[in-house]
Write a protein that holds these residues in place. Structure first.
Motif, PDB file in Angstrom:
ATOM      1  N   GLY A  18      -2.944   0.058   9.935  1.00 56.75           N
ATOM      2  CA  GLY A  18      -4.301  -0.371   9.606  1.00 56.75           C
ATOM      3  C   GLY A  18      -5.304   0.767   9.561  1.00 56.75           C
ATOM      4  N   ARG A  19      -4.830   1.996   9.493  1.00 56.48           N
ATOM      5  CA  ARG A  19      -5.716   3.160   9.507  1.00 56.48           C
ATOM      6  C   ARG A  19      -6.068   3.593   8.080  1.00 56.48           C
ATOM      7  N   TYR A  20      -7.353   3.825   7.872  1.00 56.99           N
ATOM      8  CA  TYR A  20      -7.807   4.388   6.604  1.00 56.99           C
ATOM      9  C   TYR A  20      -7.635   5.909   6.654  1.00 56.99           C
TER      10      TYR A  20
ATOM     11  N   ASP B 249      -9.757   7.750   9.141  1.00 50.22           N
ATOM     12  CA  ASP B 249      -9.350   7.623  10.544  1.00 50.22           C
ATOM     13  C   ASP B 249      -8.242   8.624  10.872  1.00 50.22           C
TER      14      ASP B 249
ATOM     15  N   ASN C 281       0.817  -1.200   0.000  1.00 50.26           N
ATOM     16  CA  ASN C 281       0.000   0.000   0.000  1.00 50.26           C
ATOM     17  C   ASN C 281       0.855   1.256   0.000  1.00 50.26           C
TER      18      ASN C 281
ATOM     19  N   GLN D 201      -3.087   9.649   3.741  1.00 53.86           N
ATOM     20  CA  GLN D 201      -2.640   9.754   5.131  1.00 53.86           C
ATOM     21  C   GLN D 201      -1.426  10.674   5.225  1.00 53.86           C
TER      22      GLN D 201
ATOM     23  N   ASN E 183      -8.178   2.101  16.031  1.00 52.61           N
ATOM     24  CA  ASN E 183      -8.061   2.952  14.853  1.00 52.61           C
ATOM     25  C   ASN E 183      -9.222   3.926  14.692  1.00 52.61           C
TER      26      ASN E 183
ATOM     27  N   ASN F 172      -9.419   4.125   0.102  1.00 50.62           N
ATOM     28  CA  ASN F 172      -9.590   2.753   0.604  1.00 50.62           C
ATOM     29  C   ASN F 172      -8.264   2.062   0.912  1.00 50.62           C
ATOM     30  N   THR F 173      -7.208   2.838   1.037  1.00 47.02           N
ATOM     31  CA  THR F 173      -5.878   2.284   1.318  1.00 47.02           C
ATOM     32  C   THR F 173      -5.517   2.484   2.787  1.00 47.02           C
ATOM     33  N   THR F 174      -5.033   1.430   3.424  1.00 48.83           N
ATOM     34  CA  THR F 174      -4.623   1.535   4.827  1.00 48.83           C
ATOM     35  C   THR F 174      -3.123   1.779   4.946  1.00 48.83           C
ATOM     36  N   ASP F 175      -2.713   2.341   6.081  1.00 45.41           N
ATOM     37  CA  ASP F 175      -1.288   2.489   6.347  1.00 45.41           C
ATOM     38  C   ASP F 175      -0.808   1.280   7.140  1.00 45.41           C
TER      39      ASP F 175
ATOM     40  N   PRO G  39       0.100   4.882   1.358  1.00 44.39           N
ATOM     41  CA  PRO G  39      -0.876   5.730   2.057  1.00 44.39           C
ATOM     42  C   PRO G  39      -0.712   7.210   1.720  1.00 44.39           C
TER      43      PRO G  39
END
Length: 228
Positions: A106-108, A111, A69, A74, A188, A100-103, A71
């Motif tokens: 696990g945060r979108y 978040d 991913n 983010q 999260n 729709n990508t998490t860091d 991010p």
């Protein structure tokens, strides 16, 4: 046109190398954001965001190994990018590549946006709308689920909907009422106390009925246990 394409290609190669070298870590995005950059350099990156950086990022994303991913949103939020840059990125990159990508935690993006207090008009509204589309739900449900602040979007979404049924509609997955969903949270996902308070205030009878039903159910269960 050829000069621009060549510049975009070079930019994508530099970003890719920076990502592999972990320049400035996960939120440095290959060196786009560095602690040593001057404001002049950062402003130049933002100046060329639409015609060079975004096309380069699209190439970088396309070349990422499966499961890796990037991010980007983010990173923009954490590095306090201008609202124009955040909105343009949301509207240009595919939803799966941005919202729709998490860091690594696990945060979108939503978040991180909530955690960093991203203002509604500075990109939060755009993120919420894309999330609602991806999750095939309402923007109101997205707001209460992710703890969007009452005065930073949730109130506006509810008033704009002009639909009182939203307050009594159960969540499809959890079967919980809105004020309950708003009270949930984990490592999260935040919860907003103001939203919980106002949702209860707007539907007091519903809250009262729920707890009466819950109490009666417990009393019935207790009587059954005593008889057995």
């Amino acid at each position: 046109k050829q000069d621009v394409d060549y510049t975009v290609l070079n930019a994508s190669l530099l970003i890719s190398k920076g990502i592999k070298a972990q320049v400035e870590g996960e939120y440095g995005i290959g060196g786009l954001f560095t602690s040593t950059s001057t404001q002049e350099v950062q402003d130049q990156i933002y100046h060329n965001w639409d015609n060079i950086v975004l096309p380069a990022l699209e190439q970088v994303i396309a070349s990422l190994p499966h499961g890796q991913n990037l991010p980007i949103l983010q990173a923009l939020i954490i590095n306090k990018a201008p609202p124009r840059i955040i909105k343009r990125t949301i509207n240009t990159l595919a939803a799966a590549s941005s919202v729709n990508t998490t860091d690594s935690l696990g945060r979108y993006p939503i978040d991180v946006a909530v955690g960093h207090g991203l203002a509604w008009d500075d990109g939060m509204e755009d993120i919420v709308e894309v999330c609602a589309s991806l999750q095939q739900t309402t923007t109101f449900q997205v707001c209460i689920k992710h703890g969007v602040r009452w005065e930073n979007g949730t109130k506006e979404v509810l008033e704009r909907s002009n639909n009182a049924n939203l307050l009594v509609r159960e969540d499809v997955l959890t079967r919980l009422l809105p004020f309950m969903v708003a009270a949930l949270g984990d490592k999260n996902i935040s919860y907003d106390f103001d939203s919980i308070f106002h949702l209860i205030k707007l539907s007091p009878k519903l809250v009262q009925e729920h707890f009466i039903d819950d109490r009666e159910e417990k009393e019935q269960l207790s009587r059954k246990r005593k008889r057995s």
